[in-house]
Scaffold this motif. Structure first.
Motif, PDB file in Angstrom:
ATOM      1  N   LEU A  56      47.385  38.600  45.633  1.00  0.00           N
ATOM      2  CA  LEU A  56      46.858  36.925  46.972  1.00  0.00           C
ATOM      3  C   LEU A  56      45.180  36.385  47.612  1.00  0.00           C
ATOM      4  CD1 LEU A  56      48.748  37.800  50.549  1.00  0.00           C
ATOM      5  CD2 LEU A  56      49.251  36.641  48.227  1.00  0.00           C
ATOM      6  N   LEU A  57      44.409  37.709  46.323  1.00  0.00           N
ATOM      7  CA  LEU A  57      43.277  37.309  45.654  1.00  0.00           C
ATOM      8  C   LEU A  57      42.977  36.568  45.027  1.00  0.00           C
ATOM      9  CD1 LEU A  57      40.730  38.074  46.779  1.00  0.00           C
ATOM     10  CD2 LEU A  57      40.481  40.071  45.497  1.00  0.00           C
ATOM     11  N   ASN A  58      41.747  35.541  45.067  1.00  0.00           N
ATOM     12  CA  ASN A  58      41.688  34.103  44.095  1.00  0.00           C
ATOM     13  C   ASN A  58      40.288  35.216  43.554  1.00  0.00           C
ATOM     14  OD1 ASN A  58      38.846  32.068  42.920  1.00  0.00           O
ATOM     15  ND2 ASN A  58      40.836  30.787  44.397  1.00  0.00           N
ATOM     16  N   THR A  59      40.711  35.579  41.881  1.00  0.00           N
ATOM     17  CA  THR A  59      39.715  35.849  41.304  1.00  0.00           C
ATOM     18  C   THR A  59      38.010  35.274  41.230  1.00  0.00           C
ATOM     19  OG1 THR A  59      40.623  34.957  39.382  1.00  0.00           O
ATOM     20  CG2 THR A  59      41.241  37.265  39.667  1.00  0.00           C
ATOM     21  N   ASP A  60      38.303  34.487  41.668  1.00  0.00           N
ATOM     22  CA  ASP A  60      36.707  33.189  40.879  1.00  0.00           C
ATOM     23  C   ASP A  60      35.917  33.258  42.420  1.00  0.00           C
ATOM     24  OD1 ASP A  60      37.411  32.834  38.464  1.00  0.00           O
ATOM     25  OD2 ASP A  60      38.901  31.136  38.939  1.00  0.00           O
ATOM     26  N   THR A  61      36.871  33.201  43.477  1.00  0.00           N
ATOM     27  CA  THR A  61      36.193  32.850  44.859  1.00  0.00           C
ATOM     28  C   THR A  61      35.984  33.880  45.898  1.00  0.00           C
ATOM     29  OG1 THR A  61      38.128  32.151  45.849  1.00  0.00           O
ATOM     30  CG2 THR A  61      36.864  30.720  45.357  1.00  0.00           C
ATOM     31  N   CYS A  62      37.226  35.393  45.512  1.00  0.00           N
ATOM     32  CA  CYS A  62      36.970  36.178  46.205  1.00  0.00           C
ATOM     33  C   CYS A  62      37.623  36.154  47.352  1.00  0.00           C
ATOM     34  CB  CYS A  62      35.948  37.574  46.358  1.00  0.00           C
ATOM     35  SG  CYS A  62      35.441  37.956  44.778  1.00  0.00           S
ATOM     36  N   ILE A 126      26.522  40.927  43.752  1.00  0.00           N
ATOM     37  CA  ILE A 126      27.354  41.712  44.490  1.00  0.00           C
ATOM     38  C   ILE A 126      29.292  41.769  44.410  1.00  0.00           C
ATOM     39  CG2 ILE A 126      28.399  43.469  46.398  1.00  0.00           C
ATOM     40  CD1 ILE A 126      25.015  43.696  45.428  1.00  0.00           C
ATOM     41  N   SER A 127      29.075  40.702  44.509  1.00  0.00           N
ATOM     42  CA  SER A 127      30.705  40.463  44.310  1.00  0.00           C
ATOM     43  C   SER A 127      31.782  39.978  42.873  1.00  0.00           C
ATOM     44  CB  SER A 127      30.789  38.655  44.866  1.00  0.00           C
ATOM     45  OG  SER A 127      30.810  37.853  43.752  1.00  0.00           O
ATOM     46  N   LEU A 128      32.599  40.770  42.754  1.00  0.00           N
ATOM     47  CA  LEU A 128      33.465  40.288  41.378  1.00  0.00           C
ATOM     48  C   LEU A 128      33.651  39.311  41.678  1.00  0.00           C
ATOM     49  CD1 LEU A 128      35.122  44.207  42.555  1.00  0.00           C
ATOM     50  CD2 LEU A 128      32.968  43.308  40.822  1.00  0.00           C
ATOM     51  N   ALA A 129      33.474  38.492  41.576  1.00  0.00           N
ATOM     52  CA  ALA A 129      34.051  37.041  40.996  1.00  0.00           C
ATOM     53  C   ALA A 129      33.821  37.044  39.842  1.00  0.00           C
ATOM     54  CB  ALA A 129      32.956  35.524  41.757  1.00  0.00           C
ATOM     55  N   GLY A 130      35.327  36.469  39.493  1.00  0.00           N
ATOM     56  CA  GLY A 130      35.171  36.185  38.214  1.00  0.00           C
ATOM     57  C   GLY A 130      35.357  37.637  36.998  1.00  0.00           C
ATOM     58  N   ARG A 131      34.993  38.424  37.616  1.00  0.00           N
ATOM     59  CA  ARG A 131      34.899  39.864  36.876  1.00  0.00           C
ATOM     60  C   ARG A 131      36.340  40.656  36.864  1.00  0.00           C
ATOM     61  NH1 ARG A 131      30.227  43.180  37.887  1.00  0.00           N
ATOM     62  NH2 ARG A 131      30.344  41.773  40.523  1.00  0.00           N
ATOM     63  N   MET A 132      37.813  40.258  37.806  1.00  0.00           N
ATOM     64  CA  MET A 132      38.774  40.490  38.272  1.00  0.00           C
ATOM     65  C   MET A 132      40.051  40.707  37.422  1.00  0.00           C
ATOM     66  SD  MET A 132      38.045  41.433  42.037  1.00  0.00           S
ATOM     67  CE  MET A 132      37.936  39.531  42.745  1.00  0.00           C
ATOM     68  N   VAL A 133      40.901  41.222  37.403  1.00  0.00           N
ATOM     69  CA  VAL A 133      42.111  40.862  37.147  1.00  0.00           C
ATOM     70  C   VAL A 133      43.495  41.213  37.719  1.00  0.00           C
ATOM     71  CG1 VAL A 133      43.861  42.329  35.305  1.00  0.00           C
ATOM     72  CG2 VAL A 133      41.284  42.769  34.327  1.00  0.00           C
ATOM     73  N   PRO A 134      43.959  39.750  37.910  1.00  0.00           N
ATOM     74  CA  PRO A 134      45.316  39.443  38.830  1.00  0.00           C
ATOM     75  C   PRO A 134      46.110  40.559  38.459  1.00  0.00           C
ATOM     76  CG  PRO A 134      44.554  37.032  37.146  1.00  0.00           C
ATOM     77  CD  PRO A 134      43.655  38.479  37.057  1.00  0.00           C
ATOM     78  N   GLU A 135      47.094  41.065  39.186  1.00  0.00           N
ATOM     79  CA  GLU A 135      47.260  41.871  40.226  1.00  0.00           C
ATOM     80  C   GLU A 135      48.843  41.888  39.355  1.00  0.00           C
ATOM     81  OE1 GLU A 135      50.046  44.685  42.955  1.00  0.00           O
ATOM     82  OE2 GLU A 135      48.985  43.039  43.567  1.00  0.00           O
ATOM     83  N   ASP A 136      49.555  40.837  38.963  1.00  0.00           N
ATOM     84  CA  ASP A 136      50.624  40.491  38.317  1.00  0.00           C
ATOM     85  C   ASP A 136      50.787  40.374  36.290  1.00  0.00           C
ATOM     86  OD1 ASP A 136      49.056  38.154  38.048  1.00  0.00           O
ATOM     87  OD2 ASP A 136      50.527  36.275  38.761  1.00  0.00           O
ATOM     88  N   HIS A 137      48.467  40.484  36.322  1.00  0.00           N
ATOM     89  CA  HIS A 137      48.884  40.408  34.730  1.00  0.00           C
ATOM     90  C   HIS A 137      48.755  42.032  34.239  1.00  0.00           C
ATOM     91  CE1 HIS A 137      46.796  36.652  35.142  1.00  0.00           C
ATOM     92  NE2 HIS A 137      48.321  36.479  35.341  1.00  0.00           N
ATOM     93  N   VAL A 138      48.904  43.260  35.078  1.00  0.00           N
ATOM     94  CA  VAL A 138      48.614  44.523  34.043  1.00  0.00           C
ATOM     95  C   VAL A 138      50.194  45.029  35.128  1.00  0.00           C
ATOM     96  CG1 VAL A 138      47.544  46.818  34.787  1.00  0.00           C
ATOM     97  CG2 VAL A 138      46.248  44.560  35.694  1.00  0.00           C
ATOM     98  N   HIS A 139      50.807  45.865  33.732  1.00  0.00           N
ATOM     99  CA  HIS A 139      51.778  47.033  33.834  1.00  0.00           C
ATOM    100  C   HIS A 139      51.776  48.217  35.091  1.00  0.00           C
ATOM    101  CE1 HIS A 139      55.404  49.034  33.856  1.00  0.00           C
ATOM    102  NE2 HIS A 139      56.041  47.992  33.274  1.00  0.00           N
ATOM    103  N   GLU A 140      52.152  48.473  36.334  1.00  0.00           N
ATOM    104  CA  GLU A 140      52.129  48.930  36.669  1.00  0.00           C
ATOM    105  C   GLU A 140      51.397  50.723  36.332  1.00  0.00           C
ATOM    106  OE1 GLU A 140      55.439  51.623  39.403  1.00  0.00           O
ATOM    107  OE2 GLU A 140      54.742  49.661  39.886  1.00  0.00           O
ATOM    108  N   ASN A 141      52.408  50.904  35.427  1.00  0.00           N
ATOM    109  CA  ASN A 141      52.045  51.830  34.369  1.00  0.00           C
ATOM    110  C   ASN A 141      51.026  51.686  33.625  1.00  0.00           C
ATOM    111  OD1 ASN A 141      54.288  53.327  34.800  1.00  0.00           O
ATOM    112  ND2 ASN A 141      55.668  52.551  33.444  1.00  0.00           N
ATOM    113  N   ASP A 142      49.630  50.880  33.148  1.00  0.00           N
ATOM    114  CA  ASP A 142      48.748  50.637  33.507  1.00  0.00           C
ATOM    115  C   ASP A 142      47.898  50.671  33.833  1.00  0.00           C
ATOM    116  OD1 ASP A 142      49.903  50.653  30.295  1.00  0.00           O
ATOM    117  OD2 ASP A 142      50.068  48.395  30.474  1.00  0.00           O
TER     118      ASP A 142
END
Length: 152
Positions: A56-62, A126-142
């Motif tokens: 649910l997190l917008n990775t650009d606006t945090c 301090i924020s991670l804006a633009g530096r996060m990977v959306p959860e739905d782009h990562v397999h749970e085993n990784d």
């Protein structure tokens, strides 16, 4: 919410347990770190941060894209309130306003309440804006492949 709805420097004069809901919400600096997936060792309780953002997190606006309904959509979402704070402060970022105030420390100079600039947390890096990977782009085993240092 407008900052005009808040008492001046309420974070310095009002105990957290007596803050209004708008004041409580204003403590969030919008860094995005609490909305990262974390891995906790069941034996040692050691917490490792990943750079994977909650779905649910917008990775650009945090900011959460569905804040009012977040608990219904993400059942393990932690609602930060006074009761939860005692239980979860150990994994909250050291720069988090909730954690700082609970520990009797002042807010950081880049915190939007102190600076008066809602983007100061981003400008300060301090924020991670633009530096996060959306959860739905990562397999749970990784998940372990996305552990990062220095976010706490």
């Amino acid at each position: 919410m407008s900052t005009s709805d808040l008492r001046p420097k309420f974070w310095e004069t009002t105990p957290m347990s007596e803050m209004t809901q708008p004041e409580w919400e204003a403590l969030c600096d919008g860094c995005g770190k609490c909305c990262l997936l974390k891995l906790e060792d069941e034996d040692t309780a050691e917490v490792e941060y990943t750079n994977i953002a909650c779905k649910l997190l917008n990775t650009d606006t945090c900011r959460c894209t569905d804040y009012p309904n977040r608990k219904a959509k993400v059942p393990d979402c932690v609602i930060v309130d006074m009761a939860a704070l005692e239980r979860i402060s150990y994994w909250m970022p050291r720069t988090c306003a909730y954690r700082l105030l609970a520990e009797g420390k002042p807010l950081e100079p880049w915190h939007p309440l102190v600076s008066g600039d809602p983007t100061s947390v981003h400008k300060a890096g301090i924020s991670l804006a633009g530096r996060m990977v959306p959860e739905d782009h990562v397999h749970e085993n990784d998940l372990e492949d996305y552990i990062v240092e220095g976010l706490e």
